[in-house]
Enzyme design. Structure first.
Site, PDB file in Angstrom:
ATOM      1  N   HIS A 176      -2.787  96.367  29.366  1.00  0.00           N
ATOM      2  CA  HIS A 176      -1.523  96.378  30.124  1.00  0.00           C
ATOM      3  C   HIS A 176      -1.658  95.600  31.429  1.00  0.00           C
ATOM      4  O   HIS A 176      -2.477  95.958  32.279  1.00  0.00           O
ATOM      5  CB  HIS A 176      -1.004  97.789  30.433  1.00  0.00           C
ATOM      6  CG  HIS A 176       0.499  97.810  30.504  1.00  0.00           C
ATOM      7  ND1 HIS A 176       1.185  97.330  31.583  1.00  0.00           N
ATOM      8  CD2 HIS A 176       1.446  98.189  29.608  1.00  0.00           C
ATOM      9  CE1 HIS A 176       2.484  97.429  31.364  1.00  0.00           C
ATOM     10  NE2 HIS A 176       2.669  97.943  30.158  1.00  0.00           N
ATOM     11  N   ASN A 198      -0.968  91.486  21.412  1.00  0.00           N
ATOM     12  CA  ASN A 198       0.289  92.220  21.260  1.00  0.00           C
ATOM     13  C   ASN A 198       1.408  91.208  20.985  1.00  0.00           C
ATOM     14  O   ASN A 198       1.677  90.338  21.819  1.00  0.00           O
ATOM     15  CB  ASN A 198       0.543  93.002  22.566  1.00  0.00           C
ATOM     16  CG  ASN A 198       1.763  93.882  22.461  1.00  0.00           C
ATOM     17  OD1 ASN A 198       2.780  93.460  21.934  1.00  0.00           O
ATOM     18  ND2 ASN A 198       1.668  95.088  22.976  1.00  0.00           N
ATOM     19  N   THR A 211       5.697  99.948  28.591  1.00  0.00           N
ATOM     20  CA  THR A 211       5.101 101.288  28.670  1.00  0.00           C
ATOM     21  C   THR A 211       4.620 101.578  30.094  1.00  0.00           C
ATOM     22  O   THR A 211       3.641 100.991  30.554  1.00  0.00           O
ATOM     23  CB  THR A 211       3.913 101.401  27.680  1.00  0.00           C
ATOM     24  OG1 THR A 211       4.298 100.797  26.457  1.00  0.00           O
ATOM     25  CG2 THR A 211       3.538 102.843  27.444  1.00  0.00           C
ATOM     26  N   HIS A 246       4.138  97.431  18.551  1.00  0.00           N
ATOM     27  CA  HIS A 246       4.697  98.704  19.001  1.00  0.00           C
ATOM     28  C   HIS A 246       6.025  98.947  18.292  1.00  0.00           C
ATOM     29  O   HIS A 246       7.003  98.245  18.542  1.00  0.00           O
ATOM     30  CB  HIS A 246       4.901  98.635  20.533  1.00  0.00           C
ATOM     31  CG  HIS A 246       5.329  99.923  21.149  1.00  0.00           C
ATOM     32  ND1 HIS A 246       5.393 100.111  22.507  1.00  0.00           N
ATOM     33  CD2 HIS A 246       5.719 101.107  20.606  1.00  0.00           C
ATOM     34  CE1 HIS A 246       5.806 101.335  22.764  1.00  0.00           C
ATOM     35  NE2 HIS A 246       6.014 101.960  21.633  1.00  0.00           N
ATOM     36  N   ARG A 255       8.882 100.783  18.406  1.00  0.00           N
ATOM     37  CA  ARG A 255       9.610 101.700  19.304  1.00  0.00           C
ATOM     38  C   ARG A 255      10.682 102.452  18.529  1.00  0.00           C
ATOM     39  O   ARG A 255      11.218 101.953  17.546  1.00  0.00           O
ATOM     40  CB  ARG A 255      10.261 100.914  20.441  1.00  0.00           C
ATOM     41  CG  ARG A 255       9.281 100.569  21.550  1.00  0.00           C
ATOM     42  CD  ARG A 255       9.990  99.935  22.732  1.00  0.00           C
ATOM     43  NE  ARG A 255       9.107  99.866  23.871  1.00  0.00           N
ATOM     44  CZ  ARG A 255       9.053 100.765  24.851  1.00  0.00           C
ATOM     45  NH1 ARG A 255       9.866 101.802  24.844  1.00  0.00           N
ATOM     46  NH2 ARG A 255       8.215 100.620  25.855  1.00  0.00           N
ATOM     47  N   GLU A 283       1.134 100.719  17.817  1.00  0.00           N
ATOM     48  CA  GLU A 283       1.481 101.544  18.981  1.00  0.00           C
ATOM     49  C   GLU A 283       2.714 102.346  18.637  1.00  0.00           C
ATOM     50  O   GLU A 283       3.678 101.804  18.090  1.00  0.00           O
ATOM     51  CB  GLU A 283       1.802 100.646  20.182  1.00  0.00           C
ATOM     52  CG  GLU A 283       0.594 100.176  20.915  1.00  0.00           C
ATOM     53  CD  GLU A 283       0.996  99.340  22.115  1.00  0.00           C
ATOM     54  OE1 GLU A 283       2.119  99.478  22.619  1.00  0.00           O
ATOM     55  OE2 GLU A 283       0.186  98.517  22.515  1.00  0.00           O
ATOM     56  N   ARG A 324      13.579  98.011  19.469  1.00  0.00           N
ATOM     57  CA  ARG A 324      14.087  96.903  20.283  1.00  0.00           C
ATOM     58  C   ARG A 324      13.350  95.585  20.043  1.00  0.00           C
ATOM     59  O   ARG A 324      13.854  94.530  20.343  1.00  0.00           O
ATOM     60  CB  ARG A 324      14.061  97.261  21.765  1.00  0.00           C
ATOM     61  CG  ARG A 324      12.675  97.316  22.350  1.00  0.00           C
ATOM     62  CD  ARG A 324      12.716  97.419  23.850  1.00  0.00           C
ATOM     63  NE  ARG A 324      13.078  98.751  24.277  1.00  0.00           N
ATOM     64  CZ  ARG A 324      12.688  99.265  25.443  1.00  0.00           C
ATOM     65  NH1 ARG A 324      11.963  98.566  26.268  1.00  0.00           N
ATOM     66  NH2 ARG A 324      13.027 100.488  25.782  1.00  0.00           N
ATOM     67  N   HIS A 378       6.437  90.598  21.948  1.00  0.00           N
ATOM     68  CA  HIS A 378       7.325  89.649  22.641  1.00  0.00           C
ATOM     69  C   HIS A 378       7.881  88.575  21.708  1.00  0.00           C
ATOM     70  O   HIS A 378       8.947  88.026  21.956  1.00  0.00           O
ATOM     71  CB  HIS A 378       6.594  88.970  23.797  1.00  0.00           C
ATOM     72  CG  HIS A 378       6.322  89.900  24.936  1.00  0.00           C
ATOM     73  ND1 HIS A 378       7.302  90.638  25.540  1.00  0.00           N
ATOM     74  CD2 HIS A 378       5.173  90.205  25.574  1.00  0.00           C
ATOM     75  CE1 HIS A 378       6.767  91.363  26.498  1.00  0.00           C
ATOM     76  NE2 HIS A 378       5.476  91.125  26.532  1.00  0.00           N
ATOM     77  N   GLU A 431      -7.415 104.188  25.188  1.00  0.00           N
ATOM     78  CA  GLU A 431      -7.107 102.873  25.747  1.00  0.00           C
ATOM     79  C   GLU A 431      -6.701 103.118  27.195  1.00  0.00           C
ATOM     80  O   GLU A 431      -5.718 103.820  27.458  1.00  0.00           O
ATOM     81  CB  GLU A 431      -5.978 102.170  24.985  1.00  0.00           C
ATOM     82  CG  GLU A 431      -5.651 100.818  25.629  1.00  0.00           C
ATOM     83  CD  GLU A 431      -4.709  99.941  24.795  1.00  0.00           C
ATOM     84  OE1 GLU A 431      -4.705 100.055  23.556  1.00  0.00           O
ATOM     85  OE2 GLU A 431      -3.982  99.144  25.410  1.00  0.00           O
TER      86      GLU A 431
HETATM   87  N1  PXP Z   1      -1.571  98.282  25.459  1.00  0.00           N
HETATM   88  C1  PXP Z   1      -0.505  99.116  25.389  1.00  0.00           C
HETATM   89  C2  PXP Z   1      -0.745 100.511  24.931  1.00  0.00           C
HETATM   90  C3  PXP Z   1       0.798  98.655  25.695  1.00  0.00           C
HETATM   91  O1  PXP Z   1       1.831  99.498  25.622  1.00  0.00           O
HETATM   92  C4  PXP Z   1       0.970  97.312  26.069  1.00  0.00           C
HETATM   93  C5  PXP Z   1       2.341  96.795  26.379  1.00  0.00           C
HETATM   94  O2  PXP Z   1       3.157  96.834  25.280  1.00  0.00           O
HETATM   95  C6  PXP Z   1      -0.166  96.485  26.123  1.00  0.00           C
HETATM   96  C7  PXP Z   1      -1.425  97.001  25.841  1.00  0.00           C
HETATM   97  C8  PXP Z   1      -0.064  95.033  26.485  1.00  0.00           C
HETATM   98  O3  PXP Z   1       0.400  94.890  27.788  1.00  0.00           O
HETATM   99  P1  PXP Z   1       0.789  93.455  28.336  1.00  0.00           P
HETATM  100  O4  PXP Z   1       1.951  92.979  27.514  1.00  0.00           O
HETATM  101  O5  PXP Z   1       1.138  93.704  29.764  1.00  0.00           O
HETATM  102  O6  PXP Z   1      -0.414  92.571  28.160  1.00  0.00           O
END
Ligand code: PXP
Length: 234
Positions: free
Chosen positions: A189, A6, A99, A42, A44, A68, A48, A9, A149
């Site tokens: 997550h 992901n 999320t 993602h 959004r 996402e 953001r 960030h 997921e």
């Molecule tokens: N999967 C989904 C659906 C998410 O929303 C997120 C967070 O954006 C993640 C995985 C990844 O989570 P983390 O950043 O805590 O590893």
């Protein structure tokens, strides 16, 4: 088990200054060189972190994008135009930092069934981000998802407190039920370098989507090394 990185960030950090650094495309390239399976982004509603242009720029790298998104028409239009490898529907609240909790598929199953159809018709894999709850798993099957997921946030928090067994059991039960119904199962997550080994207890998980811990580790060792270390663990 495959790893989806992901990269939201990276975009969050870039947007903090409003400039171009760090470059999301450069991060995506580095991740692909480390044989990451997919890049999770993602989009959004408030934009953001990831911007529309990030998606198209990363797509040009021939990357598998796991998009996402909230189940809203505005983003659906973008998904249908972009045609990512997969779409993962998530709940979205403006006030949340990340999320929180899974999508309530059960209470919007008729809406989601219709929402998913045009996405599937484009050949895009559809995944639903849900809590490990049997009602939600069965609803995911009902609406026509290909994957679920499993939200591992509660498990990850429990792990920090040293009492994760019950949460892990819920993930295993939900995963087994999904497989019985013919759904494939991803998870994500809150997973990090300490707790990720426990995902091996969940039989036949396809993919882990991890962001925060890998990007955090990359501050100290670089993105490629952070990915290598996580790949070794999973
Ligand atoms: N999967 C989904 C659906 C998410 O929303 C997120 C967070 O954006 C993640 C995985 C990844 O989570 P983390 O950043 O805590 O590893």
């Amino acid at each position: 088990m495959k790893l989806g990185l992901n990269i939201d960030h990276i975009a969050t950090l870039r947007n903090a200054r409003g400039g171009v650094e760090p470059d999301v495309v450069e991060a995506a390239k580095a991740a692909l060189e480390e044989k990451i399976f997919a890049l999770t982004m993602h989009l959004r509603e408030d934009r953001r972190h990831i911007k529309d242009s990030d998606l198209y720029n990363v797509q040009k790298l021939n990357a598998k994008i796991n998009l996402e998104m909230a189940a809203v028409e505005e983003v659906q239009k973008i998904a249908l135009d972009l045609v990512p490898y997969s779409v993962c529907l998530v709940p979205e609240k403006r006030q949340e930092i990340t999320t929180e909790g899974g999508l309530d598929v059960y209470n919007q199953r008729e809406y989601l069934k219709e929402f998913i159809k045009p996405i599937k018709n484009k050949g895009i894999i559809v995944s639903l981000f849900i809590d490990p709850d049997l009602n939600q798993v069965e609803s995911a099957k009902y609406v026509g998802a290909d994957y679920i997921e499993l939200h591992t946030g509660t498990f990850s928090n429990a792990y920090e407190k040293g009492d994760y067994k019950n949460e892990l059991k819920k993930l295993i039960i939900a995963s087994n039920e999904a497989k019985k119904l013919g759904l494939k199962v991803n998870a994500g997550h809150g997973l990090n370098y300490k707790n990720v080994y426990l995902m091996k207890e969940i039989p036949d998980l396809s993919e882990l989507n991890i962001g925060h811990s890998i990007i955090s580790r990359s501050v100290f060792v670089g993105l490629k090394q952070a990915i290598k270390e996580m790949l070794e663990l999973i």
